[in-house]
Design a protein around this motif. Structure first.
Motif, mmCIF file in Angstrom:
data_model
loop_
_atom_site.group_PDB
_atom_site.id
_atom_site.type_symbol
_atom_site.label_atom_id
_atom_site.label_comp_id
_atom_site.label_asym_id
_atom_site.label_seq_id
_atom_site.Cartn_x
_atom_site.Cartn_y
_atom_site.Cartn_z
ATOM 1 N N VAL A 139 -11.341 11.939 1.068
ATOM 2 C CA VAL A 139 -10.395 12.725 0.270
ATOM 3 C C VAL A 139 -10.574 12.346 -1.201
ATOM 4 O O VAL A 139 -10.268 11.219 -1.613
ATOM 5 C CB VAL A 139 -8.938 12.462 0.708
ATOM 6 C CG1 VAL A 139 -7.972 13.279 -0.145
ATOM 7 C CG2 VAL A 139 -8.764 12.778 2.186
ATOM 8 N N GLU A 140 -11.087 13.272 -1.967
ATOM 9 C CA GLU A 140 -11.399 13.056 -3.386
ATOM 10 C C GLU A 140 -10.201 12.480 -4.136
ATOM 11 O O GLU A 140 -9.109 13.044 -4.122
ATOM 12 C CB GLU A 140 -11.804 14.414 -3.997
ATOM 13 C CG GLU A 140 -12.230 14.384 -5.448
ATOM 14 C CD GLU A 140 -13.639 13.813 -5.634
ATOM 15 O OE1 GLU A 140 -14.429 13.873 -4.664
ATOM 16 O OE2 GLU A 140 -13.922 13.289 -6.730
ATOM 17 N N VAL A 192 -6.245 1.132 -5.573
ATOM 18 C CA VAL A 192 -7.111 1.945 -6.433
ATOM 19 C C VAL A 192 -7.899 2.963 -5.607
ATOM 20 O O VAL A 192 -8.035 2.822 -4.391
ATOM 21 C CB VAL A 192 -8.121 1.058 -7.213
ATOM 22 C CG1 VAL A 192 -7.377 0.077 -8.111
ATOM 23 C CG2 VAL A 192 -9.052 0.319 -6.254
ATOM 24 N N ALA A 193 -8.422 3.970 -6.291
ATOM 25 C CA ALA A 193 -9.314 4.946 -5.660
ATOM 26 C C ALA A 193 -10.743 4.467 -5.855
ATOM 27 O O ALA A 193 -11.224 4.398 -6.986
ATOM 28 C CB ALA A 193 -9.116 6.324 -6.292
ATOM 29 N N ALA A 194 -11.397 4.114 -4.739
ATOM 30 C CA ALA A 194 -12.726 3.508 -4.841
ATOM 31 C C ALA A 194 -13.818 4.420 -4.297
ATOM 32 O O ALA A 194 -14.978 4.031 -4.234
ATOM 33 C CB ALA A 194 -12.739 2.173 -4.093
ATOM 34 N N GLY A 195 -13.445 5.619 -3.883
ATOM 35 C CA GLY A 195 -14.469 6.532 -3.363
ATOM 36 C C GLY A 195 -14.916 6.193 -1.948
ATOM 37 O O GLY A 195 -16.030 6.509 -1.537
ATOM 38 N N ILE A 196 -14.054 5.537 -1.174
ATOM 39 C CA ILE A 196 -14.377 5.231 0.227
ATOM 40 C C ILE A 196 -13.907 6.381 1.117
ATOM 41 O O ILE A 196 -14.610 6.830 2.013
ATOM 42 C CB ILE A 196 -13.691 3.916 0.665
ATOM 43 C CG1 ILE A 196 -14.056 2.785 -0.302
ATOM 44 C CG2 ILE A 196 -14.077 3.557 2.097
ATOM 45 C CD1 ILE A 196 -13.157 1.569 -0.184
ATOM 46 N N SER A 197 -12.710 6.864 0.855
ATOM 47 C CA SER A 197 -12.146 7.975 1.622
ATOM 48 C C SER A 197 -12.872 9.272 1.289
ATOM 49 O O SER A 197 -13.390 9.450 0.182
ATOM 50 C CB SER A 197 -10.659 8.126 1.287
ATOM 51 O OG SER A 197 -10.169 9.362 1.762
ATOM 52 N N VAL A 257 -5.983 -10.692 0.541
ATOM 53 C CA VAL A 257 -6.339 -9.718 1.575
ATOM 54 C C VAL A 257 -6.835 -8.465 0.881
ATOM 55 O O VAL A 257 -6.171 -7.965 -0.037
ATOM 56 C CB VAL A 257 -5.126 -9.322 2.448
ATOM 57 C CG1 VAL A 257 -5.580 -8.439 3.600
ATOM 58 C CG2 VAL A 257 -4.382 -10.534 2.939
ATOM 59 N N ILE A 258 -7.978 -7.973 1.304
ATOM 60 C CA ILE A 258 -8.463 -6.694 0.788
ATOM 61 C C ILE A 258 -8.459 -5.708 1.952
ATOM 62 O O ILE A 258 -8.895 -6.036 3.060
ATOM 63 C CB ILE A 258 -9.853 -6.825 0.121
ATOM 64 C CG1 ILE A 258 -10.289 -5.472 -0.458
ATOM 65 C CG2 ILE A 258 -10.899 -7.409 1.060
ATOM 66 C CD1 ILE A 258 -11.463 -5.579 -1.428
ATOM 67 N N LEU A 259 -7.898 -4.528 1.704
ATOM 68 C CA LEU A 259 -7.734 -3.538 2.777
ATOM 69 C C LEU A 259 -8.274 -2.197 2.303
ATOM 70 O O LEU A 259 -7.983 -1.772 1.182
ATOM 71 C CB LEU A 259 -6.257 -3.358 3.139
ATOM 72 C CG LEU A 259 -5.378 -4.598 3.339
ATOM 73 C CD1 LEU A 259 -4.681 -4.967 2.031
ATOM 74 C CD2 LEU A 259 -4.345 -4.382 4.440
ATOM 75 N N ASN A 260 -9.042 -1.533 3.171
ATOM 76 C CA ASN A 260 -9.485 -0.193 2.795
ATOM 77 C C ASN A 260 -9.126 0.831 3.857
ATOM 78 O O ASN A 260 -9.127 0.535 5.054
ATOM 79 C CB ASN A 260 -11.003 -0.155 2.560
ATOM 80 C CG ASN A 260 -11.809 -0.211 3.857
ATOM 81 O OD1 ASN A 260 -12.072 -1.296 4.362
ATOM 82 N ND2 ASN A 260 -12.184 0.949 4.397
ATOM 83 N N SER A 261 -8.791 2.034 3.425
ATOM 84 C CA SER A 261 -8.754 3.184 4.324
ATOM 85 C C SER A 261 -10.074 3.932 4.135
ATOM 86 O O SER A 261 -10.911 3.527 3.335
ATOM 87 C CB SER A 261 -7.549 4.077 3.997
ATOM 88 O OG SER A 261 -7.542 4.434 2.634
ATOM 89 N N GLY A 262 -10.294 4.985 4.923
ATOM 90 C CA GLY A 262 -11.523 5.763 4.750
ATOM 91 C C GLY A 262 -12.686 5.304 5.599
ATOM 92 O O GLY A 262 -13.766 5.901 5.572
ATOM 93 N N GLY A 263 -12.493 4.239 6.394
ATOM 94 C CA GLY A 263 -13.574 3.775 7.270
ATOM 95 C C GLY A 263 -13.131 2.531 8.000
ATOM 96 O O GLY A 263 -12.597 1.606 7.383
ATOM 97 N N ALA A 264 -13.316 2.489 9.335
ATOM 98 C CA ALA A 264 -12.803 1.377 10.130
ATOM 99 C C ALA A 264 -13.794 0.223 10.223
ATOM 100 O O ALA A 264 -13.422 -0.877 10.600
ATOM 101 C CB ALA A 264 -12.453 1.854 11.540
#
Lengths: 391, 391
Positions: A21-22, A14-19, A68-75
């Motif tokens: 990139v809008e 999903v798009a969660a507003g972490i990245s 497992v939960i994985l996010n891009s947009g921040g390490a």
């Protein structure tokens, strides 16, 4: 498809507003619906390892992972205790949603080092992802998109064992890729009935021969994580050798896809060193060649520059890899351009038009140990991406 | 000026038709007119070391060198017995011209690996160079031009001891520059009265702290050679400490000039690691950071990316450099952007406009060992030079 190819897994992206990139999908959730919850993992050896790595290493230690939960947009790397608290809070939220213990939820992050995550967005995104969970091919694809950063395409694998059990997987990784893992997050799922111990052994060997033998840019990340989860949903207990083989194939396929999508790369370079006294010796030679910026530039200019190959080879200490420099041969794309440590056939005979470049080095020690590593060429585009992308 | 700054040396630089660049000066000759002919040298540790390195290592072993002939336009590396015979023939010709033994003539080559030299041109050029020999500033400058390849400018040094003795020197080197020497040829002359043993000791220490601590692109050459020649023509026996100090200063100046002329570089990067448990530990950390392509790209984009600094630092094994990642600080150009292993002041505060970039890493182990290494940023121009230049 990816992680939902194996039975017993649902996923979402999903798009969660972490990245920054809008609208980019930036949060993936993978849930193991059982009946088993066996798990194995390998992690970066970087001493500045990120908060989610510190957390997930503990989670996997007991051999049980339910999600497992994985996010891009921040390490979430180099973020101290506050960063660690974010990983814990994320695991707690997911655990609450799926009815598990926080200690059964692994967390992975990738993106900019040194900044905390927008935690409200992560936790709200976890709820959205939980609502979107599905065991469909599309859901698996969504998850594989959500973990991408500078990747230009999702990277997935699907394999089927001889009696029907399955392996699925996804990986992200494009830059900061070096031996000893890469800036990569990888989740591999299987519906086979296997123990955590068997999985850990299979994964360790597979990672050593795949993710640990690719090198885009010599840079080791703070966040590298490879997880292998088994649901047992197929009810099939696979032949042990076949299980090991398919895990290795899955890792090989995913790591090969990373090289194929290396930042700015115009050539994928396979370096095979044969005739070595040991596999470690062959590997040391292959890695030395793969690390040469000069060679990687030459390849991007379609120049099969064997001088830059042997000068890299020559930096490996004799005690690491014994060989006689006067006996070494080098073939590039099948043409022996270096013979007995000197000039062989003319380099103009080499066809450098294919994307894949094969460098075959024979140390001719009389022994037959060998190893293969993969790397990318070094292009203007690589510099552009990494001079202008804050990460 | 360069090598003729010290009394007792004559030099020349001529166009001998070795280089593919029409009319380029490509052959240098440096002759020690005595009364002494003491010499010391350090050479590449590359196992594919070039024919002239194999020859010159033997020549220097007895501590006596009367002349050095150096060519650009061809490395004479990976050329087997035929290449070695070329180095010997070159030394024999020079020996005949100056009335010395071949074993008193060192030979240095730089350029394309894997091809023999146009020997007739080299030998005819040696005669022209011998005729052009002079002890003038201009002759020294000519020699420093003749050894250039991708260098954009000659690199020379002149130093004077407290009671009038002198050191002069020249170096070439721009790419294929890594710790453990560089693709560099260096000749340093002195008119001091010193023994070969004293010179070798001084040069070994000086090279270790200069040429062995610069890294343009991580690539070690087959041809690296540093020679120190003493004529004794000043009649002055220098204070031993001062001699060591000036040799070290000469090497530091020349290696700094190599970094300043690194292929395609837009920033010279000084990395100083302090607060380490030992100098070796500090050095290992500095080298790991200097080797990061990602960091070098970031610097070329004027981004003081501390995440890429600490992620490189994190690859150094604890047994090599013990430190606590939570105590590390990083200053870039005087701004502490990483504090206690996490974010410090905002990176936007760092002024990245100067060509020179200072990265100061404090490991804060409680000990105070330190080391400094220099590197260059990684630019589009570096890729351009090395994708398009056959070498």
């Amino acid at each position: 498809m990816s992680v939902t190819f194996a039975q017993g897994f649902s996923a979402a992206g999903v798009a969660a507003g972490i990245s920054s990139v809008e609208g980019k999908k930036d949060l993936a959730l993978v849930v193991n619906n059982g009946p088993l919850d066996a798990a194995a993992g390998v992690f970066t050896s970087n001493r500045f390892c990120a908060a989610p790595v510190q957390w997930s290493r503990k989670v996997v230690a007991d051999g049980h992972v339910k999600a497992v939960i994985l996010n891009s947009g921040g390490a979430n790397a180099c973020t101290g205790e506050a960063g660690y608290a974010q990983s814990v809070a994320t695991a707690e939220t997911v655990a609450g949603l799926i009815g598990a213990e926080p200690n059964d939820v692994a967390v992975c992050s990738t993106g900019l080092i040194g900044e905390l995550l927008p935690l409200d967005n992560v936790l709200a995104g976890a709820k959205s992802a939980h609502e979107a969970l599905a065991a469909t091919a599309e859901a698996g694809t969504d998850a594989s998109h959500a973990i991408m950063t500078t990747d230009t395409k999702p990277k997935t694998v699907e394999l089927t064992g001889s009696n029907g059990w399955k392996i699925g997987g996804m990986v992200k990784g494009s830059g900061m890729i070096a031996p000893q893992l890469a800036t990569m997050l990888c989740v591999i799922t299987t519906d086979a009935v296997v123990s955590a111990g068997q999985m850990q052994a299979a994964l360790a060997v597979a990672a050593e021969h795949s993710f640990n033998r690719i090198d885009v840019d010599g840079c080791m990340s703070t966040n590298d994580t490879v997880l292998l989860l088994a649901s047992g949903a197929s009810g099939i207990e696979p032949d042990k050798d076949e299980f090991n083989k398919l895990v290795r194939e899955a890792c090989a396929s995913l790591s090969r896809q990373i090289i194929g999508d290396g930042e700015g790369a115009s050539h994928d370079i396979r370096i095979t060193v044969t005739g070595a006294t040991s596999e470690d010796a062959a590997l040391a030679c292959g890695r030395a060649v793969a690390a040469s910026n000069l060679l990687k530039c030459a390849i991007s200019g379609n120049d099969p520059n064997w001088g830059r190959i042997v000068s890299s080879l020559g930096t490996v200490p004799p005690e690491v890899a014994p060989y006689d420099s006067n006996k070494v041969t080098v073939d590039v794309n099948g043409v022996r351009i270096c013979e007995n440590g000197g000039a062989g056939r003319d380099r103009s005979e080499v066809d450098m038009t294919p994307r894949e470049v094969h460098i075959d080095i024979d140390l001719n020690t009389g022994s037959d140990a060998e190893a293969t590593v993969w790397t990318d060429d070094l292009t203007h585009e690589y510099v552009h991406i990494n001079a202008d992308y804050e990460s």
